[in-house]
Enzyme design. Sequence first.
Site, short mmCIF file in Angstrom:
data_model
loop_
_atom_site.label_atom_id
_atom_site.label_comp_id
_atom_site.label_asym_id
_atom_site.label_seq_id
_atom_site.Cartn_x
_atom_site.Cartn_y
_atom_site.Cartn_z
N LYS A 143 -62.85 40.93 -5.11
CA LYS A 143 -64.23 41.39 -5.24
C LYS A 143 -64.32 42.45 -6.33
O LYS A 143 -63.62 43.45 -6.29
CB LYS A 143 -64.73 41.99 -3.92
CG LYS A 143 -65.10 40.97 -2.87
CD LYS A 143 -65.73 41.68 -1.68
CE LYS A 143 -66.20 40.71 -0.62
NZ LYS A 143 -66.83 41.41 0.51
N LYS A 225 -55.55 41.34 5.31
CA LYS A 225 -56.67 41.00 4.42
C LYS A 225 -56.33 39.77 3.59
O LYS A 225 -57.18 38.90 3.39
CB LYS A 225 -57.00 42.18 3.50
CG LYS A 225 -58.20 41.88 2.63
CD LYS A 225 -58.75 43.09 1.91
CE LYS A 225 -60.03 42.72 1.16
NZ LYS A 225 -60.62 43.87 0.46
N ASN A 243 -66.19 42.66 7.23
CA ASN A 243 -67.37 43.52 7.17
C ASN A 243 -67.52 44.37 8.43
O ASN A 243 -68.51 45.12 8.56
CB ASN A 243 -68.64 42.66 6.99
CG ASN A 243 -68.66 41.96 5.65
OD1 ASN A 243 -68.19 42.49 4.66
ND2 ASN A 243 -69.20 40.75 5.64
#
Length: 358
Positions: A143, A225, A243
């Site tokens: 990201k 992750k 999130n």
Amino acid sequence: MTTVSVTLPETKYDVLIERGLLKSVGELVAKQWSARKIALVSDSNVAPLYQEQVGTSLESAGFEVHRYVFPAGEASKSLTTLADLAQQMAVDAFNRDDSVIALGGGVTGDLAGLLAASYMRGLAFIQIPTSLLAQVDSSVGGKTAVDLDNIKNIIGAFYEPDLVIVDPDTLATMKQRDLVEGYGEIVKTAALEGGEFWQLIETINSPADLITHSPELSARSIHYKASVVIADETESGTRQLLNFGHTIGHAVEALADGGLRHGEAVSIGTVAIMRVFENAGLAEKGITAKLRERLAAVGLPVTDDLLTSPKVLDKVKNDKKNRHGHLNLVYLTAIGQPKIKSIPSSEIASFLHLTVAD
């Protein structure tokens, strides 16, 4: 050295974790890239500490290094700073055979990552995260983004690095608040995974413990992750679990207008969202107190007066992850047992009203 491999449909890269690894950057990068120009991007806090060391190591390995520095702080994560850096690269005649290295914390990684993704439609990119938050979170997953006014990460791209180099020794130069901030993401991740990772969290009772156990905390966080990103690179399914704590956390962070760090806001958001689900009878009794205790153990905030502001609900309803009139809220039924509940935007206010009560 601990190596976590991230294998995606179109690319694969390794995350290398070891104390003292910064001394070997040139050698490690030379195994990945041929000789070329490198834009070594850091902020004004990190550059005086590590940019010369890393730049010299890269030059010794045969690279032509251009050192770029931007003002430290979230305010620099902007289109203006992105354009300034791109302009410097253009003046220095960077082309598509050249590359970008982000040396610094999360802002640097996001900004330099988007720079790499967009300059001449994409240059090779390496992450060298120097903060705990960046090491366990923003350096992995591809990201990249900048903010627009007070809307976080609204302009960006998924753009994976070729390599991530994590040296836990860089944490020794961090101020305590900056160090502790990263622990908000670590607790979030450990709560999602549960098991041995959560057992490790239960032994962390001070900022000093974070330094001592940082290699293992980073390795476990990155491994979890990476496994989620591998399963869902573009956040269309299970990656939404990451999130957890962020929906309310991002809202409070935005309203704080610089008064809260990202990891602090995630800590507050994690406790707030779990209070909602526990009070609704959808989560194990006592889980909120358990999370609050682990976060507070190192000095992270676990509540904020901003939670009483109606503006929090406005921010949540307009979250960029709101899809087709629904917002997916991540919660835990128990430690290690995450779930997603989809709430219509029209019902968000009534569902979340319990966040104002502690």
